[in-house]
Design a protein around this motif. Structure first.
Motif, mmCIF file in Angstrom:
data_model
loop_
_atom_site.group_PDB
_atom_site.id
_atom_site.type_symbol
_atom_site.label_atom_id
_atom_site.label_comp_id
_atom_site.label_asym_id
_atom_site.label_seq_id
_atom_site.Cartn_x
_atom_site.Cartn_y
_atom_site.Cartn_z
ATOM 1 N N UNK A 241 0.826 -1.202 0.000
ATOM 2 C CA UNK A 241 0.000 0.000 0.000
ATOM 3 C C UNK A 241 0.864 1.259 0.000
ATOM 4 N N UNK A 242 1.936 1.210 0.781
ATOM 5 C CA UNK A 242 2.864 2.348 0.877
ATOM 6 C C UNK A 242 4.212 1.825 1.322
ATOM 7 N N UNK A 243 5.283 2.488 0.870
ATOM 8 C CA UNK A 243 6.627 2.052 1.224
ATOM 9 C C UNK A 243 7.539 3.263 1.365
ATOM 10 N N UNK A 244 8.401 3.207 2.386
ATOM 11 C CA UNK A 244 9.388 4.255 2.602
ATOM 12 C C UNK A 244 10.719 3.578 2.909
ATOM 13 N N UNK A 245 11.783 4.060 2.285
ATOM 14 C CA UNK A 245 13.117 3.515 2.516
ATOM 15 C C UNK A 245 14.050 4.662 2.875
ATOM 16 N N UNK A 246 14.761 4.503 3.980
ATOM 17 C CA UNK A 246 15.741 5.507 4.387
ATOM 18 C C UNK A 246 17.036 4.802 4.747
ATOM 19 N N UNK A 247 18.131 5.566 4.751
ATOM 20 C CA UNK A 247 19.419 4.993 5.146
ATOM 21 C C UNK A 247 20.222 6.026 5.915
ATOM 22 N N UNK A 248 21.164 5.519 6.712
ATOM 23 C CA UNK A 248 22.055 6.416 7.449
ATOM 24 C C UNK A 248 23.049 7.046 6.483
ATOM 25 N N UNK A 249 23.842 6.207 5.845
ATOM 26 C CA UNK A 249 24.810 6.624 4.824
ATOM 27 C C UNK A 249 24.904 5.514 3.790
ATOM 28 N N UNK A 250 25.359 5.850 2.592
ATOM 29 C CA UNK A 250 25.480 4.860 1.530
ATOM 30 C C UNK A 250 26.290 3.658 2.014
ATOM 31 N N UNK A 251 25.731 2.460 1.810
ATOM 32 C CA UNK A 251 26.420 1.230 2.169
ATOM 33 C C UNK A 251 26.269 0.823 3.621
ATOM 34 N N UNK A 252 25.613 1.643 4.429
ATOM 35 C CA UNK A 252 25.447 1.321 5.848
ATOM 36 C C UNK A 252 24.038 0.773 6.094
ATOM 37 N N UNK A 253 23.529 0.924 7.314
ATOM 38 C CA UNK A 253 22.194 0.412 7.618
ATOM 39 C C UNK A 253 21.112 1.259 6.955
#
Length: 76
Positions: free
Chosen positions: A32-44
């Protein structure tokens, strides 16, 4: 609002989103909905996925078997 939601903490590597969404699709679970976040590239990174189904046991088993996942939680 009690929307079924997956929260997945994973390593930020190519293909993670595709592997998770492919598992959901193969089990006929609509996003229905999706959000993707990250700390820094290649990290968590974190995926927050709201879905249309509470019948997710088989899909969760497949998702949990994916490499580079740190934590998978389902709130239904």
């Amino acid at each position: 609002l009690n929307t079924p939601t997956l929260i997945i903490v994973h390593q930020d590597v190519p293909g993670m989103i595709a592997k998770v969404t492919d598992s959901l699709s193969k089990h006929n679970i609509n996003i229905a909905q999706m959000n993707v976040t990250r700390e820094n590239a290649g990290e968590k990174a974190i995926m927050i996925i709201e879905i249309d189904s509470r019948d997710v046991d088989q899909a969760l088993a497949k998702i949990r078997a994916i490499d580079n996942l740190h934590n998978v939680n389902f709130f239904g």
